[in-house]
Write a protein that holds these residues in place. Sequence first.
Motif, PDB file in Angstrom:
ATOM      1  N   ARG A  93       0.831  -1.208   0.000  1.00  0.00           N
ATOM      2  CA  ARG A  93       0.000   0.000   0.000  1.00  0.00           C
ATOM      3  C   ARG A  93       0.863   1.255   0.000  1.00  0.00           C
ATOM      4  NH1 ARG A  93      -3.579   2.167  -0.668  1.00  0.00           N
ATOM      5  NH2 ARG A  93      -4.892   2.724   1.087  1.00  0.00           N
ATOM      6  N   SER A  94       1.951   1.262   0.813  1.00  0.00           N
ATOM      7  CA  SER A  94       2.753   2.485   0.865  1.00  0.00           C
ATOM      8  C   SER A  94       3.570   2.681  -0.404  1.00  0.00           C
ATOM      9  CB  SER A  94       3.642   2.572   2.119  1.00  0.00           C
ATOM     10  OG  SER A  94       3.740   1.371   2.781  1.00  0.00           O
ATOM     11  N   HIS A  95       4.030   1.603  -1.035  1.00  0.00           N
ATOM     12  CA  HIS A  95       4.728   1.756  -2.309  1.00  0.00           C
ATOM     13  C   HIS A  95       3.812   2.340  -3.362  1.00  0.00           C
ATOM     14  CE1 HIS A  95       8.128  -0.569  -0.858  1.00  0.00           C
ATOM     15  NE2 HIS A  95       8.772  -0.217  -1.938  1.00  0.00           N
ATOM     16  N   LYS A  96       2.583   1.809  -3.415  1.00  0.00           N
ATOM     17  CA  LYS A  96       1.612   2.288  -4.418  1.00  0.00           C
ATOM     18  C   LYS A  96       1.339   3.764  -4.208  1.00  0.00           C
ATOM     19  CE  LYS A  96       0.041  -1.562  -6.517  1.00  0.00           C
ATOM     20  NZ  LYS A  96       0.383  -1.683  -7.891  1.00  0.00           N
ATOM     21  N   GLU A  97       1.186   4.165  -2.948  1.00  0.00           N
ATOM     22  CA  GLU A  97       0.843   5.543  -2.628  1.00  0.00           C
ATOM     23  C   GLU A  97       2.021   6.479  -2.932  1.00  0.00           C
ATOM     24  OE1 GLU A  97      -2.378   5.699  -1.468  1.00  0.00           O
ATOM     25  OE2 GLU A  97      -2.270   7.880  -1.685  1.00  0.00           O
ATOM     26  N   TYR A 120      -0.402   7.008   4.361  1.00  0.00           N
ATOM     27  CA  TYR A 120       0.306   8.229   4.768  1.00  0.00           C
ATOM     28  C   TYR A 120      -0.607   9.221   5.488  1.00  0.00           C
ATOM     29  CZ  TYR A 120       4.380   6.583   2.363  1.00  0.00           C
ATOM     30  OH  TYR A 120       5.459   5.828   1.999  1.00  0.00           O
ATOM     31  N   ALA A 121      -1.928   8.956   5.483  1.00  0.00           N
ATOM     32  CA  ALA A 121      -2.827   9.802   6.247  1.00  0.00           C
ATOM     33  C   ALA A 121      -2.753   9.437   7.732  1.00  0.00           C
ATOM     34  CB  ALA A 121      -4.255   9.651   5.731  1.00  0.00           C
ATOM     35  N   LEU A 122      -2.338   8.228   8.021  1.00  0.00           N
ATOM     36  CA  LEU A 122      -2.273   7.756   9.415  1.00  0.00           C
ATOM     37  C   LEU A 122      -0.912   7.974  10.045  1.00  0.00           C
ATOM     38  CD1 LEU A 122      -4.180   4.344   9.459  1.00  0.00           C
ATOM     39  CD2 LEU A 122      -4.736   6.411  10.753  1.00  0.00           C
ATOM     40  N   VAL A 123       0.148   7.615   9.313  1.00  0.00           N
ATOM     41  CA  VAL A 123       1.513   7.773   9.826  1.00  0.00           C
ATOM     42  C   VAL A 123       2.412   8.335   8.727  1.00  0.00           C
ATOM     43  CG1 VAL A 123       1.514   6.037  11.688  1.00  0.00           C
ATOM     44  CG2 VAL A 123       1.928   5.309   9.329  1.00  0.00           C
ATOM     45  N   ARG A 124       3.486   9.013   9.143  1.00  0.00           N
ATOM     46  CA  ARG A 124       4.390   9.620   8.157  1.00  0.00           C
ATOM     47  C   ARG A 124       5.314   8.587   7.519  1.00  0.00           C
ATOM     48  NH1 ARG A 124       4.438  13.225  12.362  1.00  0.00           N
ATOM     49  NH2 ARG A 124       6.543  12.873  13.158  1.00  0.00           N
ATOM     50  N   ALA A 180       2.499  21.124   8.636  1.00  0.00           N
ATOM     51  CA  ALA A 180       1.090  20.856   8.935  1.00  0.00           C
ATOM     52  C   ALA A 180       0.821  19.355   8.904  1.00  0.00           C
ATOM     53  CB  ALA A 180       0.201  21.580   7.927  1.00  0.00           C
ATOM     54  N   TYR A 181       1.449  18.688   7.942  1.00  0.00           N
ATOM     55  CA  TYR A 181       1.287  17.233   7.823  1.00  0.00           C
ATOM     56  C   TYR A 181       1.832  16.532   9.072  1.00  0.00           C
ATOM     57  CZ  TYR A 181       2.231  12.510   6.040  1.00  0.00           C
ATOM     58  OH  TYR A 181       2.315  11.149   5.884  1.00  0.00           O
ATOM     59  N   MET A 182       2.974  17.047   9.596  1.00  0.00           N
ATOM     60  CA  MET A 182       3.567  16.471  10.806  1.00  0.00           C
ATOM     61  C   MET A 182       2.661  16.636  12.009  1.00  0.00           C
ATOM     62  SD  MET A 182       7.595  17.513  10.684  1.00  0.00           S
ATOM     63  CE  MET A 182       8.253  16.452  11.959  1.00  0.00           C
ATOM     64  N   GLU A 183       1.958  17.791  12.027  1.00  0.00           N
ATOM     65  CA  GLU A 183       1.111  18.055  13.185  1.00  0.00           C
ATOM     66  C   GLU A 183      -0.096  17.130  13.238  1.00  0.00           C
ATOM     67  OE1 GLU A 183       0.622  22.322  13.020  1.00  0.00           O
ATOM     68  OE2 GLU A 183       2.770  22.530  13.490  1.00  0.00           O
ATOM     69  N   ARG A 187       4.606   9.104  13.690  1.00  0.00           N
ATOM     70  CA  ARG A 187       5.669   8.565  12.846  1.00  0.00           C
ATOM     71  C   ARG A 187       5.375   7.182  12.281  1.00  0.00           C
ATOM     72  NH1 ARG A 187      11.295  10.566  15.714  1.00  0.00           N
ATOM     73  NH2 ARG A 187      11.674  12.224  14.207  1.00  0.00           N
ATOM     74  N   ILE A 188       5.221   6.201  13.180  1.00  0.00           N
ATOM     75  CA  ILE A 188       5.052   4.834  12.663  1.00  0.00           C
ATOM     76  C   ILE A 188       3.895   4.055  13.295  1.00  0.00           C
ATOM     77  CG2 ILE A 188       7.404   4.431  11.782  1.00  0.00           C
ATOM     78  CD1 ILE A 188       8.078   3.080  14.454  1.00  0.00           C
TER      79      ILE A 188
END
Length: 193
Positions: A93-97, A120-124, A180-183, A187-188
């Motif tokens: 999923r993360s590769h596709k995104e 990436y909406a859940l974790v960076r 903003a994305y970090m806020e 992380r994981i």
Amino acid sequence: MQAIGQAVWVLGIVAWYVIRYPFERRARRVRVVNDQRSLTDKIGLASALFGMSVFPVIYLLTGFPKFADYPAKAWAIVLGALVFGLALWVFRRSHKELGRNWSISLEIREEHNLVSGGPYALVRHPMYTSFFLMAVGQALLLSNWVVGLVGLVGFAVLFFLRVDKEEHMMLEVFGPQYQAYMERTKRIIPYVY
Ligand code: SAH
């Protein structure tokens, strides 16, 4: 029983490579505009590679280190297969995104986009989440204390050497957008770390 866990691990690693290979090929064709690969990052990559593939393969071929073997349990193999399967799903999923923005190391590519959808909406760092899950899967599938530990430590070295630098690099390139994305993300581990 021990052989079943080992066979599941080998299958998992093959599936891992089948997922990754097309991205490695494509990455060669997308130009890098900001290369932050460092010696530290190479050490981290070597450490993860050693702990999650070289060392377990030596173990499978030679049985070394035998003293650390313990009796394999069916529940651990079932759980290990589930965790490894979950890891592969998150990995895919993360590769596709991430698509053409993917790199094995720290690099910004031509027309790099900030990805913040899907996992990436859940974790960076969902791809790093998947590596930790894979290392836990390895520890459950291969009934040897040293092999289990070396995988987890091997990836932890890469993660902790890299994560601050990666976020710094992203902040430099994407500024307030990444801030903003970090806020709004962890992380994981969603909602935790
Ligand atoms: N840390 C991420 C990505 C690993 S791949 C994860 O665990 O899922 C490493 C490359 O991904 C880095 O070189 C960086 O350029 C890129 N990257 C990391 N986060 C990103 C994001 N949110 N959007 C786009 N590219 C990203």
